[in-house]
Design an enzyme around this catalytic site. Sequence first.
Site, PDB file in Angstrom:
ATOM      1  N   GLY A 188       8.493  -2.292   1.843  1.00 11.63           N
ATOM      2  CA  GLY A 188       7.510  -2.361   2.934  1.00 11.63           C
ATOM      3  C   GLY A 188       6.326  -3.209   2.528  1.00 11.63           C
ATOM      4  O   GLY A 188       6.393  -3.981   1.574  1.00 11.63           O
ATOM      5  N   ASN A 189       5.236  -3.099   3.253  1.00 14.83           N
ATOM      6  CA  ASN A 189       4.014  -3.821   2.881  1.00 14.83           C
ATOM      7  C   ASN A 189       2.795  -3.012   3.307  1.00 14.83           C
ATOM      8  O   ASN A 189       2.930  -1.957   3.928  1.00 14.83           O
ATOM      9  CB  ASN A 189       4.010  -5.237   3.462  1.00 14.83           C
ATOM     10  N   HIS A 190       1.606  -3.525   2.998  1.00 16.41           N
ATOM     11  CA  HIS A 190       0.376  -2.746   3.179  1.00 16.41           C
ATOM     12  C   HIS A 190      -0.224  -2.826   4.587  1.00 16.41           C
ATOM     13  O   HIS A 190      -1.322  -2.323   4.805  1.00 16.41           O
ATOM     14  CB  HIS A 190      -0.687  -3.204   2.173  1.00 16.41           C
TER      15      HIS A 190
END
Length: 403
Positions: free
Chosen positions: A212-214
């Site tokens: 995923g990412n932030h």
Amino acid sequence: MSVLNGKKILLGVSGGIAAYKTASLVRLFIKAGAHVQVIMTPASKDFVTPLTLSTLSRKPVFSSFYNEDDQEAEWNNHVELGLWADLMLVAPATANTMSKMTNGNCDNLLIATYLSAKCPVYVAPAMDLDMYKHPSTIASFTALQKFGNTIIPAESGELASGLSGEGRMAEPENIVAFIESDLESKLPLKGKKFLITAGPTYEAIDPVRFIGNHSSGKMGFDIASSAANLGAEVVLVSGPTHFKTNHPSILLIPVVSAQEMYKACHAHFSQMDVVIAAAAVADYRPKTVATQKIKKSADNFVIELEKTKDILLSLGEIKKNQFLIGFALETENEIENAKLKIQKKNLDLIVLNSLQDEGAGFKKATNKVTFIDKDFNIEPMELKPKEEVADDILNKIKAYFHD
Ligand code: CTP
């Protein structure tokens, strides 16, 4: 959410028996989330007390140019009041007050404020049936409408005189509904359909792990709220986020992976007028997803990745009249890379974030962006809260539709 939410309303009360209904009116406006400043004519105080209306509006009520009880207090500045308001409502509007509004006969604070107001003005007349039909009253209606004011027609029914007919002030619920629907019909993006993507995507590795990412989703949700508040109907396709929305004009479609986001966007794209791709979509995903949790064994572990579909690119390829906005997050050669993305993805506008800017990007409440349009006009913006960045983006879209 009511279109009146956050609106500053000046309620001018003049001296008729219907003034008692303004207590309910103030309550309804406050319930809708509006801020209400009541201005009473001296005569209206015989019909409803300032204490009632100040308690309900949570503000002192003004009825003269200065406060008789407190000579030290500032005078009630009608120009400031007039400029403060997003809208003014005169209710009840007696024949006398309407005549003064028509002729600029400025002998009380209500009329002085009316003459200073730059906002839309609504007038809810109330009087006996013969007065309501009198040519001078009709002349007042015509003049007030010519000045750009909106009349909220009186209703028929039993009147205070004992007679029955037209002239009764519209019921408070009907006045609020009238103003709401009038404001809604005038919203600049009324009838426009928006597709907005938001948040990260999660690409499964196995049943418990993902890549995923932030991205928090805040930027996309803020844009969706701004668009809906301007009258747009919004389809908001969002990856996993803690943000929620209860705006009646926003349809939230929660998705997890890039592929789900792609499908949801394509299902709605053909009906859309504007697309804003604010999601941080994963560019790669694991080529195979393990059906069982992967157990640790070897010291090194390699996951083979494959490209996800570029959603924005795929929409750019099939776009007809849609106004397409993309985001770009760059760390070097920002402007040149963003320009290339405009061409590659067939965009109308790109919103460039630079990670080199302090306060911009993921998990921040602020953002500093540069707009670049398809003619390569470049407009750098200040660092500001994401809500305001959302408004700036919406201003660009409004200009596109209205210029
Ligand atoms: N985007 C998309 N689908 C993807 C990847 C990106 O819709 N699979 C959209 C993003 O929502 C954003 C824009 O494309 O509006 C730019 O994304 P970005 O990651 O900055 O650029 P990429 O085109 O992915 O190129 P690169 O990662 O090489 O910079």
